[in-house]
Design a protein around this motif. Sequence first.
Motif, PDB file in Angstrom:
ATOM      1  N   VAL A   1      13.023  -5.161   6.848  1.00 18.67           N
ATOM      2  CA  VAL A   1      12.846  -3.880   6.912  1.00 18.67           C
ATOM      3  C   VAL A   1      12.108  -3.563   5.623  1.00 18.67           C
ATOM      4  O   VAL A   1      11.121  -2.741   5.646  1.00 18.67           O
ATOM      5  N   SER A   2      12.528  -4.046   4.332  1.00 17.34           N
ATOM      6  CA  SER A   2      11.774  -3.574   3.182  1.00 17.34           C
ATOM      7  C   SER A   2      10.298  -4.220   3.405  1.00 17.34           C
ATOM      8  O   SER A   2       9.141  -3.625   2.870  1.00 17.34           O
ATOM      9  N   THR A   3      10.198  -5.523   3.890  1.00 11.83           N
ATOM     10  CA  THR A   3       8.779  -6.077   4.016  1.00 11.83           C
ATOM     11  C   THR A   3       7.801  -5.297   4.760  1.00 11.83           C
ATOM     12  O   THR A   3       6.945  -5.390   4.664  1.00 11.83           O
ATOM     13  N   VAL A   4       8.491  -4.822   6.075  1.00 13.41           N
ATOM     14  CA  VAL A   4       7.686  -3.898   6.764  1.00 13.41           C
ATOM     15  C   VAL A   4       7.174  -2.636   5.994  1.00 13.41           C
ATOM     16  O   VAL A   4       5.987  -2.517   6.268  1.00 13.41           O
ATOM     17  N   ARG A   5       8.033  -2.044   5.319  1.00 12.51           N
ATOM     18  CA  ARG A   5       7.419  -0.994   4.300  1.00 12.51           C
ATOM     19  C   ARG A   5       6.187  -1.565   3.416  1.00 12.51           C
ATOM     20  O   ARG A   5       5.334  -0.970   3.289  1.00 12.51           O
ATOM     21  N   THR A   6       6.687  -2.656   2.900  1.00 14.36           N
ATOM     22  CA  THR A   6       5.552  -3.179   2.101  1.00 14.36           C
ATOM     23  C   THR A   6       4.275  -3.230   2.846  1.00 14.36           C
ATOM     24  O   THR A   6       3.279  -3.117   2.375  1.00 14.36           O
ATOM     25  N   HIS A   7       4.464  -3.905   4.004  1.00 16.15           N
ATOM     26  CA  HIS A   7       3.133  -4.159   4.802  1.00 16.15           C
ATOM     27  C   HIS A   7       2.480  -2.581   5.097  1.00 16.15           C
ATOM     28  O   HIS A   7       1.246  -2.672   4.987  1.00 16.15           O
ATOM     29  N   VAL A   8       3.340  -1.723   5.477  1.00 11.27           N
ATOM     30  CA  VAL A   8       2.639  -0.224   5.581  1.00 11.27           C
ATOM     31  C   VAL A   8       1.893   0.267   4.569  1.00 11.27           C
ATOM     32  O   VAL A   8       0.815   0.562   4.524  1.00 11.27           O
ATOM     33  N   TYR A   9       2.531  -0.170   3.431  1.00 11.57           N
ATOM     34  CA  TYR A   9       2.048   0.413   1.909  1.00 11.57           C
ATOM     35  C   TYR A   9       0.560  -0.179   1.867  1.00 11.57           C
ATOM     36  O   TYR A   9      -0.359   0.279   1.435  1.00 11.57           O
ATOM     37  N   HIS A  10       0.787  -1.473   1.961  1.00 11.74           N
ATOM     38  CA  HIS A  10      -0.765  -2.496   1.836  1.00 11.74           C
ATOM     39  C   HIS A  10      -1.563  -1.888   2.759  1.00 11.74           C
ATOM     40  O   HIS A  10      -2.897  -1.843   2.314  1.00 11.74           O
ATOM     41  N   LEU A  11      -1.283  -1.700   4.007  1.00 13.30           N
ATOM     42  CA  LEU A  11      -2.317  -1.095   4.974  1.00 13.30           C
ATOM     43  C   LEU A  11      -2.694   0.246   4.412  1.00 13.30           C
ATOM     44  O   LEU A  11      -4.025   0.454   4.460  1.00 13.30           O
ATOM     45  N   ARG A  12      -1.991   1.147   3.775  1.00 14.09           N
ATOM     46  CA  ARG A  12      -2.626   2.294   3.680  1.00 14.09           C
ATOM     47  C   ARG A  12      -3.405   2.067   2.512  1.00 14.09           C
ATOM     48  O   ARG A  12      -4.567   2.817   2.354  1.00 14.09           O
ATOM     49  N   GLN A  13      -3.071   1.534   1.751  1.00 16.78           N
ATOM     50  CA  GLN A  13      -3.953   1.314   0.108  1.00 16.78           C
ATOM     51  C   GLN A  13      -5.254   0.789   0.486  1.00 16.78           C
ATOM     52  O   GLN A  13      -6.236   1.109   0.146  1.00 16.78           O
ATOM     53  N   GLU A  14      -5.146  -0.227   1.547  1.00 12.20           N
ATOM     54  CA  GLU A  14      -6.391  -0.784   1.927  1.00 12.20           C
ATOM     55  C   GLU A  14      -7.372   0.258   2.701  1.00 12.20           C
ATOM     56  O   GLU A  14      -8.511   0.243   2.528  1.00 12.20           O
ATOM     57  N   LEU A  15      -6.585   0.932   3.632  1.00  9.50           N
ATOM     58  CA  LEU A  15      -7.383   1.689   4.395  1.00  9.50           C
ATOM     59  C   LEU A  15      -8.282   2.965   3.453  1.00  9.50           C
ATOM     60  O   LEU A  15      -9.381   3.347   3.627  1.00  9.50           O
ATOM     61  N   GLU A  16      -7.443   3.509   2.398  1.00  6.21           N
ATOM     62  CA  GLU A  16      -7.763   4.348   1.752  1.00  6.21           C
ATOM     63  C   GLU A  16      -9.011   3.874   0.662  1.00  6.21           C
ATOM     64  O   GLU A  16     -10.131   4.618   0.532  1.00  6.21           O
ATOM     65  N   ARG A  17      -8.856   2.573   0.070  1.00  5.07           N
ATOM     66  CA  ARG A  17      -9.991   1.993  -0.718  1.00  5.07           C
ATOM     67  C   ARG A  17     -11.180   1.658   0.169  1.00  5.07           C
ATOM     68  O   ARG A  17     -12.245   1.971  -0.497  1.00  5.07           O
TER      69      ARG A  17
END
Length: 275
Positions: free
Chosen positions: A82-98
């Motif tokens: 569950v925490s790893t899913v949250r991490t993947h979502v965080y990285h996805l958002r960061q990447e999209l914003e960048r």
Amino acid sequence: MTMIPSQGHLGPDGRTAGARDGAPGVRILGPLEVAVGGAAYRPRGPQVRKVLALLAVHPREIVDVATLVEELWDGAPPATAVSTVRTHVYHLRQELERELGPVARDTVVTEGSGYLLDVPAGRLDIEEFTALCGNARAGLRAGRRESALEALDAALGMWRGRPLANVAQGRVLTGHTARIEELRLRAQELRIEAAMGLGQHREVVPELIRLVAVDPLNEWLHARLIDALHRSGRRSDALRAFHHVRSVLAEELGLEPSEDLRRLQHHILAGERAV
């Protein structure tokens, strides 16, 4: 993300997918991409791609964490899933914003027990594809074969390869991919119907030969190939095509040709045009 040139596909309204009003578009009819303006981006990380892909096949719907866990680990998740899913979502958002700006980051929204892809209708190529196919079906029902054929050509022209071709798919995504491939097959069949209804029998022969090579047990496609060859004045080729499919069905399934195929053979042997 990796930047590639935008394909610039047109939606049902004639404007470029993903470029309308500055909102990102998502493409799944081929490699997974996020498009904006004149460029498209492909997420690098395999797990991040899976997360985005699963959200993209459920646009504007909540995908719960349990479904994401099942797709990412195929029934054998670690204790930290569950925490790893949250991490993947965080990285996805960061990447999209960048790569695409703050508006793109906000397309991945946390909702209750899961996440959703918050993109307006029409920003996903699969939605544009199904809208064009719907227009084509309506045109065929109304006898407007030319406009139906045009819509189907536009719809099929949106495909860039296998759905989600750059995503390592688990059980959940595999099911969605099979569904999307079935939609493509139906669109191809509708296109054959429209073209043959316009008398384009010679024109559809090469496409039918390709399709039966890809799907050799599809008797409907074989029947249309035999019919198109017959109507093109290629009687011997039509009979050879019938004998070929009869051999394939016997060897692969132990079956005789369908009534449709046998009726076509009868028309050819009798020197009649199929009806």
